[in-house]
Design a protein around this motif. Sequence first.
Motif, PDB file in Angstrom:
ATOM      1  N   ASN A  42       0.827  -1.213   0.000  1.00  0.00           N
ATOM      2  CA  ASN A  42       0.000   0.000   0.000  1.00  0.00           C
ATOM      3  C   ASN A  42       0.861   1.263   0.000  1.00  0.00           C
ATOM      4  O   ASN A  42       0.525   2.265   0.619  1.00  0.00           O
ATOM      5  N   GLN A  50      -1.875   2.137  -7.573  1.00  0.00           N
ATOM      6  CA  GLN A  50      -2.251   1.473  -6.325  1.00  0.00           C
ATOM      7  C   GLN A  50      -3.596   0.767  -6.477  1.00  0.00           C
ATOM      8  O   GLN A  50      -3.835  -0.285  -5.890  1.00  0.00           O
ATOM      9  N   THR A  51      -4.468   1.305  -7.319  1.00  0.00           N
ATOM     10  CA  THR A  51      -5.784   0.710  -7.555  1.00  0.00           C
ATOM     11  C   THR A  51      -5.675  -0.690  -8.157  1.00  0.00           C
ATOM     12  O   THR A  51      -6.599  -1.497  -8.015  1.00  0.00           O
ATOM     13  N   THR A  53      -4.271  -3.085  -7.010  1.00  0.00           N
ATOM     14  CA  THR A  53      -4.363  -4.079  -5.943  1.00  0.00           C
ATOM     15  C   THR A  53      -5.783  -4.222  -5.394  1.00  0.00           C
ATOM     16  O   THR A  53      -6.029  -5.063  -4.541  1.00  0.00           O
ATOM     17  N   SER A  54      -6.722  -3.414  -5.881  1.00  0.00           N
ATOM     18  CA  SER A  54      -8.085  -3.468  -5.353  1.00  0.00           C
ATOM     19  C   SER A  54      -8.998  -4.435  -6.118  1.00  0.00           C
ATOM     20  O   SER A  54     -10.132  -4.667  -5.717  1.00  0.00           O
ATOM     21  N   ASP A  55      -8.512  -4.988  -7.203  1.00  0.00           N
ATOM     22  CA  ASP A  55      -9.268  -5.948  -8.005  1.00  0.00           C
ATOM     23  C   ASP A  55      -8.523  -7.288  -7.959  1.00  0.00           C
ATOM     24  O   ASP A  55      -7.297  -7.317  -8.109  1.00  0.00           O
ATOM     25  N   ASN A  56      -9.237  -8.363  -7.746  1.00  0.00           N
ATOM     26  CA  ASN A  56      -8.588  -9.674  -7.591  1.00  0.00           C
ATOM     27  C   ASN A  56      -7.731 -10.053  -8.793  1.00  0.00           C
ATOM     28  O   ASN A  56      -6.618 -10.574  -8.635  1.00  0.00           O
ATOM     29  N   THR A  58      -6.246  -8.089 -11.181  1.00  0.00           N
ATOM     30  CA  THR A  58      -5.024  -7.295 -11.341  1.00  0.00           C
ATOM     31  C   THR A  58      -4.123  -7.425 -10.114  1.00  0.00           C
ATOM     32  O   THR A  58      -2.896  -7.378 -10.245  1.00  0.00           O
ATOM     33  N   ALA A  59      -4.708  -7.613  -8.933  1.00  0.00           N
ATOM     34  CA  ALA A  59      -3.885  -7.820  -7.736  1.00  0.00           C
ATOM     35  C   ALA A  59      -3.050  -9.093  -7.873  1.00  0.00           C
ATOM     36  O   ALA A  59      -1.898  -9.139  -7.427  1.00  0.00           O
TER      37      ALA A  59
END
Length: 104
Positions: A42, A50-51, A53-56, A58-59
């Motif tokens: 983070n 940084q966004t 990492t908020s979607d499974n 793309t994370a």
Amino acid sequence: MDGAKAAELARQCSPGSPNAVPMDAGSPDTFDTGYFRALLANQGVLASDQTLTSDNATAALVAQNAGNVYLFVTRFGDAMVRMGGIRVLTGGDGQIRTNCRVVN
């Protein structure tokens, strides 16, 4: 973004400041997976990055690149080859910026 990181960036990059900060503070002069490790912690500098990492989906890609330098450099090389096929705008259709932050 992590609150401590946000405060650090606010100190370094006050409004109107010409300062630049590294995308990867842990290893700013090394081509490695530190950028992706920072996103997982983070600590991303750009909200758009940084966004990721908020979607499974793309994370998972961020985690793969963070944990495997060989995979990262292979993917990076493949992406650079694909980008080389993008049509370059020339003449009045394009421009080379003298300052990347400002349209000529």
